[in-house]
Design an enzyme around this catalytic site. Sequence first.
Site, PDB file in Angstrom:
ATOM      1  N   LYS A   1       0.810  -1.219   0.000  1.00  0.00           N
ATOM      2  CA  LYS A   1       0.000   0.000   0.000  1.00  0.00           C
ATOM      3  C   LYS A   1       0.844   1.269   0.000  1.00  0.00           C
ATOM      4  O   LYS A   1       0.436   2.267  -0.584  1.00  0.00           O
ATOM      5  CB  LYS A   1      -1.014   0.000   1.134  1.00  0.00           C
ATOM      6  CG  LYS A   1      -0.429   0.110   2.513  1.00  0.00           C
ATOM      7  CD  LYS A   1      -1.499  -0.117   3.562  1.00  0.00           C
ATOM      8  CE  LYS A   1      -0.879  -0.332   4.915  1.00  0.00           C
ATOM      9  NZ  LYS A   1      -0.139   0.813   5.458  1.00  0.00           N
TER      10      LYS A   1
ATOM     11  N   ARG B   1      -4.842   3.738  12.301  1.00  0.00           N
ATOM     12  CA  ARG B   1      -4.459   2.349  12.551  1.00  0.00           C
ATOM     13  C   ARG B   1      -5.395   1.730  13.588  1.00  0.00           C
ATOM     14  O   ARG B   1      -5.439   0.524  13.736  1.00  0.00           O
ATOM     15  CB  ARG B   1      -3.003   2.320  13.053  1.00  0.00           C
ATOM     16  CG  ARG B   1      -2.370   0.958  13.011  1.00  0.00           C
ATOM     17  CD  ARG B   1      -0.868   1.074  13.047  1.00  0.00           C
ATOM     18  NE  ARG B   1      -0.304   1.171  11.710  1.00  0.00           N
ATOM     19  CZ  ARG B   1       0.901   1.662  11.432  1.00  0.00           C
ATOM     20  NH1 ARG B   1       1.647   2.129  12.397  1.00  0.00           N
ATOM     21  NH2 ARG B   1       1.344   1.693  10.203  1.00  0.00           N
TER      22      ARG B   1
ATOM     23  N   ARG C   1       2.796 -11.348  12.931  1.00  0.00           N
ATOM     24  CA  ARG C   1       2.457  -9.934  12.720  1.00  0.00           C
ATOM     25  C   ARG C   1       1.053  -9.813  12.110  1.00  0.00           C
ATOM     26  O   ARG C   1       0.287  -8.936  12.487  1.00  0.00           O
ATOM     27  CB  ARG C   1       3.502  -9.296  11.810  1.00  0.00           C
ATOM     28  CG  ARG C   1       3.430  -7.787  11.784  1.00  0.00           C
ATOM     29  CD  ARG C   1       4.673  -7.197  11.159  1.00  0.00           C
ATOM     30  NE  ARG C   1       4.853  -7.646   9.791  1.00  0.00           N
ATOM     31  CZ  ARG C   1       6.034  -7.924   9.227  1.00  0.00           C
ATOM     32  NH1 ARG C   1       7.139  -7.802   9.914  1.00  0.00           N
ATOM     33  NH2 ARG C   1       6.106  -8.330   7.984  1.00  0.00           N
TER      34      ARG C   1
END
Length: 213
Positions: free
Chosen positions: A13, A88, A168
């Site tokens: 991204k 986020r 992650r």
Amino acid sequence: MRLVFLGLAGAGKGTQALVLSETLGLPFISSGDMFRYHLSQNTELGLLAKGYMDKGELVPDEVTIRMILDRIGQEDCRKGFILDGFPRTLAQAQALDAALDSGPVNRVLYIKVGEEELVRRLAGRISCRKCGTPYQLDLLPPNASECPRCGGELYQRADDQPDVVRRRIQVQWPEIHGLANYYAGQKKLVEINGEQSVEQVGADLLKTVNGRI
Ligand SMILES: [Zn+2]
């Protein structure tokens, strides 16, 4: 035109956001760049963030939010902007909505890449120890051991090892899922298939912002 990019680390991204910002002539605002700027310039917000980091604590949402709002309040962002790495968290998304009284986020571009594809991509990536440039192994000459750009040593970052990548993803997934739901509820979310070529993903993004998807 106010655009937000959403996606897991390694989905591409950042690259796509940067290209789109050049195509559309809109400022590209990355939360990572923002942090580096405030830390290197020792701004009030930078010093505040550093205080937490020095204690080994996470920088609170509030500090990150202030950095981004300060940036999008600047003159060059009046015609729009592209955000990467922010929001986020749901709290950040709500703070962004509350702050944008002159007009809300128009579209949220969610670049979707599955776990297996992410692991495959990152496991096939090596980076230069000196300049940090990442390379796909299969695009380098066989047995390449030096960075084509600066001659530095090439190595696989611990971050790119499969079990670390999977862990992650597990950590990032709930927040990304929450943000996707939040923006879907506002009818702003557009899902882009990130498993296509870089060029095709870019073409889909352009169609989206031009209102053809
Ligand atoms: Zn290098």
